[in-house]
Write an enzyme that holds these catalytic residues in place. Structure first.
Site, short mmCIF file in Angstrom:
data_model
loop_
_atom_site.label_atom_id
_atom_site.label_comp_id
_atom_site.label_asym_id
_atom_site.label_seq_id
_atom_site.Cartn_x
_atom_site.Cartn_y
_atom_site.Cartn_z
N TYR A 193 -29.53 -13.61 8.44
CA TYR A 193 -30.32 -12.86 9.44
C TYR A 193 -31.09 -13.81 10.38
O TYR A 193 -30.88 -13.82 11.59
CB TYR A 193 -31.25 -11.93 8.67
CG TYR A 193 -32.38 -11.28 9.43
CD1 TYR A 193 -32.16 -10.65 10.66
CD2 TYR A 193 -33.67 -11.26 8.88
CE1 TYR A 193 -33.21 -10.02 11.32
CE2 TYR A 193 -34.72 -10.63 9.53
CZ TYR A 193 -34.49 -10.02 10.77
OH TYR A 193 -35.51 -9.40 11.41
N ALA A 245 -30.94 -20.39 1.61
CA ALA A 245 -31.69 -20.24 0.34
C ALA A 245 -31.49 -18.83 -0.18
O ALA A 245 -31.19 -17.92 0.59
CB ALA A 245 -33.18 -20.47 0.58
N SER A 265 -42.12 -20.31 3.24
CA SER A 265 -42.53 -18.92 3.10
C SER A 265 -44.01 -18.81 2.80
O SER A 265 -44.57 -19.64 2.07
CB SER A 265 -41.73 -18.32 1.95
OG SER A 265 -42.34 -17.17 1.47
N TYR A 305 -39.10 -17.71 -6.58
CA TYR A 305 -38.69 -17.96 -5.20
C TYR A 305 -39.75 -18.79 -4.48
O TYR A 305 -39.45 -19.83 -3.87
CB TYR A 305 -38.48 -16.62 -4.46
CG TYR A 305 -38.45 -16.78 -2.96
CD1 TYR A 305 -37.41 -17.46 -2.33
CD2 TYR A 305 -39.49 -16.27 -2.17
CE1 TYR A 305 -37.40 -17.63 -0.95
CE2 TYR A 305 -39.48 -16.43 -0.79
CZ TYR A 305 -38.43 -17.12 -0.19
OH TYR A 305 -38.44 -17.30 1.17
N LYS A 357 -39.75 -22.78 -2.91
CA LYS A 357 -40.13 -23.19 -1.55
C LYS A 357 -41.22 -24.26 -1.59
O LYS A 357 -41.20 -25.21 -0.80
CB LYS A 357 -40.60 -21.97 -0.74
CG LYS A 357 -39.49 -21.02 -0.37
CD LYS A 357 -38.55 -21.63 0.68
CE LYS A 357 -37.35 -20.79 0.98
NZ LYS A 357 -36.40 -21.40 1.90
N ASN A 404 -43.89 -12.05 7.42
CA ASN A 404 -42.82 -11.07 7.19
C ASN A 404 -41.98 -10.80 8.44
O ASN A 404 -42.28 -9.88 9.21
CB ASN A 404 -43.40 -9.75 6.66
CG ASN A 404 -43.73 -9.87 5.19
OD1 ASN A 404 -44.61 -10.63 4.81
ND2 ASN A 404 -43.03 -9.14 4.35
N ILE A 414 -42.31 3.48 -2.05
CA ILE A 414 -43.40 2.52 -1.81
C ILE A 414 -43.79 1.94 -3.17
O ILE A 414 -44.18 2.68 -4.07
CB ILE A 414 -44.60 3.22 -1.15
CG1 ILE A 414 -44.22 3.74 0.24
CG2 ILE A 414 -45.80 2.26 -1.07
CD1 ILE A 414 -45.35 4.42 1.00
N1 UDP Z 1 -41.73 -2.53 -0.20
C1 UDP Z 1 -41.77 -1.19 -0.56
N2 UDP Z 1 -40.58 -0.51 -0.65
C2 UDP Z 1 -39.37 -1.09 -0.38
C3 UDP Z 1 -39.36 -2.45 0.00
C4 UDP Z 1 -40.55 -3.14 0.09
O1 UDP Z 1 -42.82 -0.64 -0.82
O2 UDP Z 1 -38.34 -0.42 -0.50
C5 UDP Z 1 -43.00 -3.27 -0.11
C6 UDP Z 1 -43.02 -4.48 -1.04
O3 UDP Z 1 -43.45 -4.07 -2.33
C7 UDP Z 1 -44.03 -5.37 -0.31
C8 UDP Z 1 -43.81 -5.06 1.16
O4 UDP Z 1 -43.12 -3.81 1.19
O5 UDP Z 1 -45.32 -5.01 -0.66
C9 UDP Z 1 -42.96 -6.10 1.87
O6 UDP Z 1 -41.79 -6.31 1.10
P1 UDP Z 1 -40.52 -7.05 1.67
O7 UDP Z 1 -39.50 -7.08 0.55
O8 UDP Z 1 -40.10 -6.45 2.95
O9 UDP Z 1 -41.04 -8.53 1.98
P2 UDP Z 1 -41.81 -9.62 1.05
O10 UDP Z 1 -43.26 -9.47 1.40
O11 UDP Z 1 -41.50 -9.33 -0.38
O12 UDP Z 1 -41.25 -10.90 1.53
#
Ligand code: UDP
Length: 335
Positions: free
Chosen positions: A11, A84, A126, A150, A154, A178, A212
């Site tokens: 991506y 990665a 990250s 992960y 990093k 993000n 969520i």
């Molecule tokens: N999240 C969520 N439901 C989903 C995917 C992600 O509630 O289906 C939440 C996740 O728990 C985190 C936030 O969204 O708190 C961002 O998650 P994401 O995987 O997009 O990025 P990360 O912060 O893990 O890199």
């Protein structure tokens, strides 16, 4: 200009290649162990600018042979290292796979860069390296206490890169917050998809249940807070880094790449409902589930250093991110 992009099939890698080609008409030598629809689209649009090599960076002997071949033909100006494994929860399940893949590939790459006198490196790190925030917004001096394997991979890579700088390598480590959204026909594609915005948009369009993860975090509404940055702004941070490295205006730096605005997961869901109200599939609904392993409550960047030293000026907000992600999904469905 010749740019070597590891993980250029992914991506962020493919979006970066697109912008580099559009801005500089550069040659992008992409090395990746996978092909992807993004890479396919990119190659179709810019066949003269993309050179693709399918290879696993952990295979040192194959990578050495490839470096001989590439450097015979091209003088590589900058390496951008994206390749990665990058799913937090998955890394908790498979720590060995994550550490082995992310660290070995980086060590192999650094070693060959030094051997072939390729001096400029941009590394995709990250914000997860900070772990649970001790204060917000998080600046680059915040202690590094990775919570997931992960994030640990990093942090270790950043340390190894620091050491390699003594061997003549000049690096910029970019700590992404993000990234989300799309640049036209290039968008977020992971398999399996685990990220908030693409999953949310898919369930809004297709009418599924969006989950969520956790509403008992110590935040204003109990859901996690993140600093969402439009992919185009994120890509811009690489272009600015590249220019500084090539002009020898910067040496060995670490930058947060965020926009210093936190949005909770629930706010993102509500914002999307507000923007797309008439177009949402009536079967869409969201529910709360228990926390996901490895998630920290809040990650918001202090993005002052990148503004000051690179002239970074993000252009997009959450609404732009959601809109571009929606357009991307709709376009894919209509193909
Ligand atoms: N999240 C969520 N439901 C989903 C995917 C992600 O509630 O289906 C939440 C996740 O728990 C985190 C936030 O969204 O708190 C961002 O998650 P994401 O995987 O997009 O990025 P990360 O912060 O893990 O890199």
């Amino acid at each position: 200009m010749n740019i070597l992009i590891t993980g250029g099939s992914g991506y962020i890698g493919s979006c970066t290649a697109l912008k580099i080609i559009q801005k500089y008409k550069a040659k992008c030598i992409i090395i990746d162990k996978k092909e992807s629809s993004n890479l396919e689209k990119l190659t179709l649009s810019y066949p003269q600018n993309i050179v693709f090599h399918k290879i696993d960076l952990c295979n040192y002997s194959a990578l050495s042979v490839l470096f001989e071949e590439i450097t015979r033909e091209y003088k590589i100006d900058v390496v951008i290292h994206f390749a990665a494994y990058a799913i937090v929860a998955e890394s908790e399940k498979y720590p060995h796979t994550y550490l082995q893949n992310n660290i070995n590939s980086t060590v192999n790459l650094l070693d060959l860069m030094v051997k072939h006198n390729i001096n400029n490196l941009i590394f995709s790190s990250s914000a997860s390296v900070y772990g649970e925030a001790k204060y917000v917004p998080i600046d680059e001096d915040h202690p590094l206490e990775p919570q997931s394997f992960y994030a640990l991979s990093k942090k270790v890579c950043e340390e190894i890169i620091q050491r390699y700088s003594k061997k003549g390598l000049n690096f910029i480590n970019l700590r992404y917050f993000n990234p989300a959204g799309a640049i036209g026909y290039l968008g977020e594609e992971h398999n399996p998809e685990t990220h908030l915005i693409p999953l949310l948009i898919k369930s809004l369009i297709e009418g599924g249940i969006f989950r969520i993860f956790g509403n008992d975090f110590p935040t204003k509404d109990g859901t996690c807070i993140r600093d969402f940055i439009h992919i185009e702004d994120l890509v811009d941070s690489h272009i600015l880094s590249m220019e500084k490295l090539l002009n020898e205006e910067i040496e060995n730096e670490v930058f947060n790449v965020g926009i210093n605005q936190g949005h909770s997961v629930l706010e993102v869901v509500n914002k999307a409902i507000e923007i797309f109200k008439n177009k949402i599939n009536p079967r869409f609904k969201y529910i709360f589930e228990s926390r996901r392993e490895g998630d920290v409550p809040i990650l918001v960047a202090k993005a002052e250093k990148i503004k000051r030293k690179l002239g970074f000026k993000p252009k997009y907000n959450l609404e732009d991110i959601l809109q571009s992600a929606w357009n991307y999904q709709i376009h894919k469905i209509s193909l």
